[in-house]
Design a protein around this motif. Structure first.
Motif, PDB file in Angstrom:
ATOM      1  N   MET A 132     -18.986   2.950   5.355  1.00 47.05           N
ATOM      2  CA  MET A 132     -17.836   2.788   6.252  1.00 47.05           C
ATOM      3  C   MET A 132     -17.058   4.103   6.317  1.00 47.05           C
ATOM      4  N   GLU A 133     -16.900   4.631   7.513  1.00 46.49           N
ATOM      5  CA  GLU A 133     -16.145   5.875   7.672  1.00 46.49           C
ATOM      6  C   GLU A 133     -14.673   5.536   7.871  1.00 46.49           C
ATOM      7  N   LEU A 134     -13.834   6.191   7.085  1.00 42.38           N
ATOM      8  CA  LEU A 134     -12.409   5.875   7.075  1.00 42.38           C
ATOM      9  C   LEU A 134     -11.611   7.071   7.552  1.00 42.38           C
ATOM     10  N   GLU A 135     -10.690   6.839   8.476  1.00 44.88           N
ATOM     11  CA  GLU A 135      -9.873   7.923   8.993  1.00 44.88           C
ATOM     12  C   GLU A 135      -8.529   7.375   9.445  1.00 44.88           C
ATOM     13  N   LEU A 136      -7.443   7.926   8.884  1.00 46.72           N
ATOM     14  CA  LEU A 136      -6.097   7.516   9.278  1.00 46.72           C
ATOM     15  C   LEU A 136      -5.426   8.545  10.177  1.00 46.72           C
ATOM     16  N   VAL A 137      -5.896   9.779  10.120  1.00 45.75           N
ATOM     17  CA  VAL A 137      -5.257  10.850  10.873  1.00 45.75           C
ATOM     18  C   VAL A 137      -5.448  10.615  12.369  1.00 45.75           C
ATOM     19  N   SER A 138      -4.379  10.739  13.119  1.00 49.19           N
ATOM     20  CA  SER A 138      -4.430  10.576  14.565  1.00 49.19           C
ATOM     21  C   SER A 138      -3.662  11.714  15.220  1.00 49.19           C
ATOM     22  N   ILE A 139      -3.685  11.724  16.546  1.00 46.91           N
ATOM     23  CA  ILE A 139      -2.969  12.758  17.285  1.00 46.91           C
ATOM     24  C   ILE A 139      -1.477  12.705  16.982  1.00 46.91           C
ATOM     25  N   HIS A 140      -0.969  11.505  16.684  1.00 43.41           N
ATOM     26  CA  HIS A 140       0.448  11.363  16.360  1.00 43.41           C
ATOM     27  C   HIS A 140       0.805  12.107  15.070  1.00 43.41           C
ATOM     28  N   PHE A 141      -0.133  12.059  14.117  1.00 38.57           N
ATOM     29  CA  PHE A 141       0.088  12.776  12.856  1.00 38.57           C
ATOM     30  C   PHE A 141       0.228  14.269  13.111  1.00 38.57           C
ATOM     31  N   ALA A 143     -10.623  10.732  -3.524  1.00 37.96           N
ATOM     32  CA  ALA A 143     -11.415   9.917  -4.456  1.00 37.96           C
ATOM     33  C   ALA A 143     -11.681   8.537  -3.883  1.00 37.96           C
ATOM     34  N   VAL A 144     -10.634   7.921  -3.337  1.00 40.85           N
ATOM     35  CA  VAL A 144     -10.791   6.576  -2.769  1.00 40.85           C
ATOM     36  C   VAL A 144     -11.639   6.627  -1.500  1.00 40.85           C
ATOM     37  N   ARG A 145     -11.500   7.701  -0.729  1.00 42.20           N
ATOM     38  CA  ARG A 145     -12.338   7.840   0.477  1.00 42.20           C
ATOM     39  C   ARG A 145     -13.812   7.900   0.109  1.00 42.20           C
ATOM     40  N   TYR A 146     -14.130   8.651  -0.938  1.00 46.12           N
ATOM     41  CA  TYR A 146     -15.515   8.730  -1.387  1.00 46.12           C
ATOM     42  C   TYR A 146     -16.040   7.349  -1.788  1.00 46.12           C
ATOM     43  N   ILE A 147     -15.183   6.552  -2.428  1.00 47.36           N
ATOM     44  CA  ILE A 147     -15.584   5.207  -2.850  1.00 47.36           C
ATOM     45  C   ILE A 147     -15.864   4.329  -1.638  1.00 47.36           C
ATOM     46  N   ILE A 148     -14.947   4.322  -0.675  1.00 48.12           N
ATOM     47  CA  ILE A 148     -15.080   3.459   0.498  1.00 48.12           C
ATOM     48  C   ILE A 148     -16.282   3.863   1.351  1.00 48.12           C
ATOM     49  N   GLU A 149     -16.455   5.171   1.546  1.00 52.84           N
ATOM     50  CA  GLU A 149     -17.548   5.645   2.398  1.00 52.84           C
ATOM     51  C   GLU A 149     -18.879   5.703   1.656  1.00 52.84           C
ATOM     52  N   GLU A 150     -18.859   5.420   0.342  1.00 54.19           N
ATOM     53  CA  GLU A 150     -20.075   5.432  -0.486  1.00 54.19           C
ATOM     54  C   GLU A 150     -20.831   6.751  -0.315  1.00 54.19           C
ATOM     55  N   THR A 151     -20.057   7.833  -0.437  1.00 58.55           N
ATOM     56  CA  THR A 151     -20.617   9.173  -0.268  1.00 58.55           C
ATOM     57  C   THR A 151     -21.635   9.461  -1.372  1.00 58.55           C
ATOM     58  N   PRO A 152     -22.850   9.877  -1.006  1.00 63.05           N
ATOM     59  CA  PRO A 152     -23.865  10.184  -2.033  1.00 63.05           C
ATOM     60  C   PRO A 152     -23.471  11.404  -2.855  1.00 63.05           C
ATOM     61  N   TYR A 212     -15.644  13.088  -8.441  1.00 67.05           N
ATOM     62  CA  TYR A 212     -15.823  12.552  -9.798  1.00 67.05           C
ATOM     63  C   TYR A 212     -14.619  11.734 -10.245  1.00 67.05           C
ATOM     64  N   LEU A 213     -13.442  12.016  -9.684  1.00 66.07           N
ATOM     65  CA  LEU A 213     -12.296  11.136  -9.915  1.00 66.07           C
ATOM     66  C   LEU A 213     -12.582   9.772  -9.303  1.00 66.07           C
ATOM     67  N   GLY A 214     -13.213   9.771  -8.134  1.00 66.12           N
ATOM     68  CA  GLY A 214     -13.599   8.512  -7.493  1.00 66.12           C
ATOM     69  C   GLY A 214     -14.603   7.736  -8.326  1.00 66.12           C
ATOM     70  N   ARG A 215     -15.525   8.448  -8.939  1.00 65.92           N
ATOM     71  CA  ARG A 215     -16.506   7.781  -9.818  1.00 65.92           C
ATOM     72  C   ARG A 215     -15.796   7.098 -10.986  1.00 65.92           C
ATOM     73  N   LEU A 216     -14.824   7.807 -11.580  1.00 71.13           N
ATOM     74  CA  LEU A 216     -14.076   7.229 -12.702  1.00 71.13           C
ATOM     75  C   LEU A 216     -13.294   5.997 -12.262  1.00 71.13           C
ATOM     76  N   MET A 217     -12.661   6.077 -11.092  1.00 68.53           N
ATOM     77  CA  MET A 217     -11.882   4.952 -10.586  1.00 68.53           C
ATOM     78  C   MET A 217     -12.785   3.764 -10.262  1.00 68.53           C
ATOM     79  N   ASP A 218     -13.928   4.051  -9.673  1.00 75.01           N
ATOM     80  CA  ASP A 218     -14.861   2.983  -9.306  1.00 75.01           C
ATOM     81  C   ASP A 218     -15.400   2.276 -10.546  1.00 75.01           C
ATOM     82  N   ASN A 219     -15.683   3.057 -11.589  1.00 73.37           N
ATOM     83  CA  ASN A 219     -16.155   2.466 -12.849  1.00 73.37           C
ATOM     84  C   ASN A 219     -15.039   1.738 -13.577  1.00 73.37           C
TER      85      ASN A 219
END
Length: 297
Positions: free
Chosen positions: A1-10, A202-211, A223-230
């Motif tokens: 799942m690709e996650l993006e919050l940034v928009s033109i308004h930002f 870190a959370v983005r890597y978890i959600i997008e399941e980045t290899p 690697y912070l994401g790996r620690l959080m996921d574990n």
């Protein structure tokens, strides 16, 4: 799942706050010009002008001397005082290291984020199609090895500068004024920006399941994401998305708060001081030329 919050308004808000920094710095300069500028070698006639008339006087003087024989000394002052900070290096190399890491690391990271914003939001509006430019594609892709590596290295450089600054603060007997730019509130802002940025990634890597072969380049966040996921193996995707939103909004909010605060912090001295040096060179050269002409007559 690709996650993006940034928009033109930002980015619109980002630009507004950027102009806020510029406006704040101009205001700081104007408050300095409100007093006497005799130390720059100006005449009493200039001293009687209003602060904004003095400001435009010096702006006009700069462009007037741009292609004159004074141009060389001005460029030299900009390079050695504004970019390399040679005077600070000669005074205290540890202070210079901290200053350079924080100032230039933050500035380059900001420029990189602006370029990424242009590639993501504004280039497509102008008809750009992905694949037409490797440079724009790299800027638009947070996981591109160049973009990811630059972000991580700049974060480490800034963190190194902050650590050195804090250590000097604790061990220095002169804790007040220990660094020309050091301001505890701004340092807190920068630290929160760094930490919230790492947690956001870190959370983005978890959600997008980045290899791993992709994420390892952005090693701190990955690697912070790996620690959080574990550490939270039962957390749902919805929970991670909410965490991402929270970290992202904290990150952006503190960036904007820092934008508002910078012109009124000691960090602004790092920008204003070189400007004063340039003015000093221009006015002293003008006085010397005027004296030489009178002597010749």
């Amino acid at each position: 799942m690709e996650l993006e919050l940034v928009s033109i308004h930002f980015w619109i808000l980002h630009i507004i706050f950027t102009f806020g920094i510029i406006g704040g710095l101009l205001y700081r300069v104007s408050t300095i010009l409100q007093g006497s500028v005799g130390e720059f070698g100006t005449t009493s006639k200039i001293d009687k002008l209003s602060r904004w008339k003095k400001f435009w006087y010096f702006v006009a003087r700069f462009f007037k001397t741009f292609f004159s024989k004074q141009f060389g000394p001005i460029v030299k002052a900009i390079i050695f005082d504004s970019i390399l900070h040679v005077k600070l290096f000669n005074e205290n190399r540890l202070k210079w290291f901290a200053h350079t890491c924080v100032f230039w690391g933050t500035l380059v990271l900001f420029i990189l984020s602006v370029l990424s914003g242009i590639a993501v939001e504004f280039a497509p509006l102008l008809g750009y199609q992905a694949g037409n430019s490797e440079f724009l594609d790299a800027l638009a892709n947070k996981d591109h090895w160049i973009t990811a590596l630059l972000n991580e290295l700049l974060n480490i450089i800034i963190l190194a500068g902050i650590i050195v600054a804090l250590i000097r603060g604790f061990i220095s007997k002169r804790k007040v004024g220990m660094m020309m730019f050091q301001d505890i509130f701004l340092i807190i802002f920068v630290l929160v920006i760094l930490i919230s940025g790492w947690f956001t990634e870190a959370v983005r890597y978890i959600i997008e399941e980045t290899p791993q072969y992709i994420g390892k380049i952005g090693f701190l966040g990955f690697y912070l994401g790996r620690l959080m996921d574990n550490g939270f193996p039962n957390a749902s995707e919805a929970a991670w998305i909410n965490a991402y939103k929270a970290f992202w909004h904290i990150h952006v909010t503190v960036i904007w708060l820092a934008f508002v605060y910078i012109p009124f912090s000691k960090f602004a001295h790092a920008i204003i001081s070189p400007v004063a040096n340039v003015i000093n060179i221009m006015e002293k050269r003008k006085a010397q030329d005027s004296h030489s002409e009178k002597t010749a007559l």
